[in-house]
Scaffold this motif. Structure first.
Motif, PDB file in Angstrom:
ATOM      1  N   GLY A  54       0.869  -1.219  -0.053  1.00  0.00           N
ATOM      2  CA  GLY A  54      -0.059   0.056   0.030  1.00  0.00           C
ATOM      3  C   GLY A  54       0.831   1.214   0.105  1.00  0.00           C
ATOM      4  N   LEU A  55       2.038   1.174  -0.139  1.00  0.00           N
ATOM      5  CA  LEU A  55       2.990   2.423  -0.020  1.00  0.00           C
ATOM      6  C   LEU A  55       2.765   3.442  -1.259  1.00  0.00           C
ATOM      7  N   PRO A  56       2.419   3.281  -2.341  1.00  0.00           N
ATOM      8  CA  PRO A  56       1.815   3.988  -3.414  1.00  0.00           C
ATOM      9  C   PRO A  56       0.642   4.908  -2.951  1.00  0.00           C
ATOM     10  N   LEU A  57      -0.133   4.198  -2.320  1.00  0.00           N
ATOM     11  CA  LEU A  57      -1.497   4.762  -1.763  1.00  0.00           C
ATOM     12  C   LEU A  57      -1.311   5.459  -0.720  1.00  0.00           C
ATOM     13  N   THR A  58      -0.390   5.264   0.310  1.00  0.00           N
ATOM     14  CA  THR A  58      -0.158   5.836   1.355  1.00  0.00           C
ATOM     15  C   THR A  58       0.611   7.171   0.842  1.00  0.00           C
ATOM     16  N   ILE A  59       1.460   7.284   0.028  1.00  0.00           N
ATOM     17  CA  ILE A  59       2.063   8.616  -0.280  1.00  0.00           C
ATOM     18  C   ILE A  59       1.152   9.337  -1.031  1.00  0.00           C
ATOM     19  N   LEU A  67      -3.757   4.353   8.162  1.00  0.00           N
ATOM     20  CA  LEU A  67      -4.918   4.170   9.088  1.00  0.00           C
ATOM     21  C   LEU A  67      -5.879   3.120   8.368  1.00  0.00           C
ATOM     22  N   VAL A  68      -6.158   2.987   7.161  1.00  0.00           N
ATOM     23  CA  VAL A  68      -6.819   2.009   6.890  1.00  0.00           C
ATOM     24  C   VAL A  68      -6.265   0.719   6.847  1.00  0.00           C
ATOM     25  N   ILE A  69      -4.902   0.721   6.778  1.00  0.00           N
ATOM     26  CA  ILE A  69      -4.241  -0.600   6.982  1.00  0.00           C
ATOM     27  C   ILE A  69      -4.397  -0.901   8.346  1.00  0.00           C
ATOM     28  N   ASN A  70      -4.252   0.029   9.336  1.00  0.00           N
ATOM     29  CA  ASN A  70      -4.534  -0.463  10.863  1.00  0.00           C
ATOM     30  C   ASN A  70      -5.899  -1.041  10.957  1.00  0.00           C
ATOM     31  N   ALA A  71      -6.974  -0.464  10.487  1.00  0.00           N
ATOM     32  CA  ALA A  71      -8.523  -0.900  10.482  1.00  0.00           C
ATOM     33  C   ALA A  71      -8.563  -2.432   9.896  1.00  0.00           C
ATOM     34  N   LEU A  72      -7.760  -2.487   8.724  1.00  0.00           N
ATOM     35  CA  LEU A  72      -7.943  -3.973   8.101  1.00  0.00           C
ATOM     36  C   LEU A  72      -7.053  -5.025   8.934  1.00  0.00           C
ATOM     37  N   ILE A  73      -6.026  -4.588   9.775  1.00  0.00           N
ATOM     38  CA  ILE A  73      -5.416  -5.332  10.999  1.00  0.00           C
ATOM     39  C   ILE A  73      -6.337  -5.799  11.816  1.00  0.00           C
ATOM     40  N   ILE A  74      -7.134  -4.824  12.474  1.00  0.00           N
ATOM     41  CA  ILE A  74      -8.295  -5.083  13.363  1.00  0.00           C
ATOM     42  C   ILE A  74      -9.222  -6.204  12.712  1.00  0.00           C
ATOM     43  N   LEU A  75      -9.567  -5.836  11.607  1.00  0.00           N
ATOM     44  CA  LEU A  75     -10.569  -6.940  11.167  1.00  0.00           C
ATOM     45  C   LEU A  75     -10.016  -8.191  10.838  1.00  0.00           C
ATOM     46  N   ILE A  76      -8.651  -8.210  10.641  1.00  0.00           N
ATOM     47  CA  ILE A  76      -8.391  -9.753  10.396  1.00  0.00           C
ATOM     48  C   ILE A  76      -8.004 -10.144  11.747  1.00  0.00           C
ATOM     49  N   ALA A  77      -7.774  -9.454  12.909  1.00  0.00           N
ATOM     50  CA  ALA A  77      -7.939 -10.108  14.376  1.00  0.00           C
ATOM     51  C   ALA A  77      -9.204 -10.445  14.751  1.00  0.00           C
ATOM     52  N   ALA A  92     -14.001  -0.575  12.981  1.00  0.00           N
ATOM     53  CA  ALA A  92     -12.553  -1.079  13.162  1.00  0.00           C
ATOM     54  C   ALA A  92     -11.629   0.118  13.103  1.00  0.00           C
ATOM     55  N   PHE A  93     -12.076   1.184  11.854  1.00  0.00           N
ATOM     56  CA  PHE A  93     -11.226   2.368  11.887  1.00  0.00           C
ATOM     57  C   PHE A  93     -11.267   3.166  12.987  1.00  0.00           C
ATOM     58  N   ILE A  94     -12.241   3.567  13.736  1.00  0.00           N
ATOM     59  CA  ILE A  94     -12.372   4.328  14.748  1.00  0.00           C
ATOM     60  C   ILE A  94     -11.786   3.829  16.023  1.00  0.00           C
ATOM     61  N   PHE A  95     -11.701   2.529  16.145  1.00  0.00           N
ATOM     62  CA  PHE A  95     -11.093   1.544  17.296  1.00  0.00           C
ATOM     63  C   PHE A  95      -9.975   1.605  17.078  1.00  0.00           C
ATOM     64  N   SER A  96      -9.124   1.578  15.878  1.00  0.00           N
ATOM     65  CA  SER A  96      -7.544   1.280  15.663  1.00  0.00           C
ATOM     66  C   SER A  96      -7.202   2.748  15.770  1.00  0.00           C
ATOM     67  N   ILE A  97      -7.649   4.004  15.782  1.00  0.00           N
ATOM     68  CA  ILE A  97      -7.254   5.209  15.857  1.00  0.00           C
ATOM     69  C   ILE A  97      -7.008   5.473  17.398  1.00  0.00           C
ATOM     70  N   LEU A  98      -8.148   5.172  17.966  1.00  0.00           N
ATOM     71  CA  LEU A  98      -8.360   5.143  19.379  1.00  0.00           C
ATOM     72  C   LEU A  98      -7.303   4.644  20.310  1.00  0.00           C
TER      73      LEU A  98
END
Length: 113
Positions: A54-59, A67-77, A92-98
């Motif tokens: 996701g590096l190109p999209l992150t840039i 932040l989207v990647i973090n939410a995806l990790i929460i959903l995988i968990a 998952a997005f809100i949870f990962s940010i907090l």
């Protein structure tokens, strides 16, 4: 010892966040401990792969896609833990940010520096 403290801090923060956020639920504190361990394993294995892909999209999005990647990790968990429930991507997005913000603050309080 530092790893164990970080796991407990993550578990405590995640458990408390489930009391505030209606879209994320753990059956008990033991689930929060399992979540902290699974999250640590996913952050060591899957997250680097997703970050590189996701590096190109992150840039392009100036870091927002991380932040989207973090939410995806929460959903995988959530997928791996039966006693955990996340009701969709946005929770998952809100949870990962907090979780990231509060855990970083709490870990800085317990650091040896």
């Amino acid at each position: 010892m530092n790893l164990i403290i970080r796991l407990f801090v993550t578990a405590i923060v995640a458990f408390l966040l489930t009391k505030i956020l209606p879209g994320v639920h753990f059956e008990g504190f033991s689930t929060a401990l399992i979540f902290a361990i699974v999250l640590g394993v996913l952050n060591l294995t899957i997250k680097p792969i997703l970050s590189i892909l996701g590096l190109p999209l992150t840039i392009i999005t100036l870091g927002f896609f991380a932040l989207v990647i973090n939410a995806l990790i929460i959903l995988i968990a959530d997928y791996f833990i039966d006693s955990m429930e996340v009701r969709g991507f946005w929770w998952a997005f809100i949870f990962s940010i907090l979780l990231s913000i509060i855990t970083s603050f709490a870990n800085s309080m317990f650091s040896d520096d």
